[in-house]
Design a protein around this motif. Sequence first.
Motif, PDB file in Angstrom:
ATOM      1  N   ASP A  36       0.843  -1.207   0.000  1.00  0.00           N
ATOM      2  CA  ASP A  36       0.000   0.000   0.000  1.00  0.00           C
ATOM      3  C   ASP A  36       0.876   1.254   0.000  1.00  0.00           C
ATOM      4  O   ASP A  36       1.411   1.661   1.033  1.00  0.00           O
ATOM      5  N   GLU A  37       1.000   1.878  -1.169  1.00  0.00           N
ATOM      6  CA  GLU A  37       1.879   3.029  -1.301  1.00  0.00           C
ATOM      7  C   GLU A  37       1.320   4.281  -0.627  1.00  0.00           C
ATOM      8  O   GLU A  37       2.034   5.271  -0.440  1.00  0.00           O
ATOM      9  N   SER A  38       0.050   4.257  -0.224  1.00  0.00           N
ATOM     10  CA  SER A  38      -0.547   5.439   0.410  1.00  0.00           C
ATOM     11  C   SER A  38       0.011   5.678   1.816  1.00  0.00           C
ATOM     12  O   SER A  38      -0.093   6.787   2.347  1.00  0.00           O
TER      13      SER A  38
END
Length: 357
Positions: free
Chosen positions: A106-108
């Motif tokens: 999850d790059e967020s």
Amino acid sequence: MSTTNQVIDQGVAVREQEQFDVATVTQWLQNKLPELNDTPTLTQFPGGASNWTYRLEYNTADLILRRPPAGTKAKSAHNMQREHDIQLMLKKYYPVVPKMVGYCADESLIGSDFYVMERVPGIIPRKNMPRGVELSEQQVRELCTNMLDQLIALHKVDYRMAGLDTIGKGEGYIDRQVKGWCDRYRRAKTWNVPSGKKIMQWLEANKPAREMLCITHNDFRFDNLVLNPDNPTEILAVLDWELATIGDPLVELGNMLAYWVQADDDRVAKATRRQPTHLKGMLTRDEVIAYYCEKMGFDDVDMRFYQVFGLFRLSVIAQQIYYRYYHKQTRNPAFKNFWFVVHYLHRRCRKLMRASA
């Protein structure tokens, strides 16, 4: 011998542009380590020119976070999941791999994917051993052979049994390496370095008829090892598995030897030294070859192709860095004279090529 924090590798303050939200990471980690209930001390290891490496020091856990640099487009060059999964699967068969905690896609959370592993505290031998670490000639030799024994142990792991047969492309490895590094050199060439044509032709013409395949680390050097601070001849961990693949063991040995600067080398080699291979008691390159081949059961190995390839590959790495400096993509003055290093490495290649005639 001092065993204080002065000799154990430590992080420094995080670079301003490379901060991330620690609370968000802690929340993610609590799913894997429920005992985490405090805010960690966050530091950064300054040596990482490729991936960024941080330390998260909690009351109940001491962890390392690895992430790609900002702005990375080509994930194949900074594949966090691949690096995590290789170590996770290899750990059972090669105990000096650090223990993985988990991978986050999850790059967020922090602006990129990342993975976390347990920190292995110890000494990382860089250009010189840390101040306070004094080794006898016998201890230096023991450290050297222990390092080679770890390389040999890795090469003897059954990669199929470890479930790692898919991390490489299989047969044809040497052919792909020669073509790939020759192409990289042509693309990075500037007017003030050699054409490299004769070396590239020689490599193509002298590829060994026999190819072996095993797990290769592809950056096996002293500065990717963690040593026991109470016994610096003991290797606690092997780090940085970004380049690991299924490759040829003798190619890896040749690549390692390209960085191996011994005590009687010339001034140019000594000026480029990045690990303590000059210490009294270290094996010479010829002794490394003899030791490795005996332990691996290899007879009558002609290492000249592998050494020429290793030196040429290193020259390409130096030239790629210089290309960036030449085209003002970086202004780091340390790269200003890398063109000279390329000349020097090509001269060593040609000397080895003549010896094989």
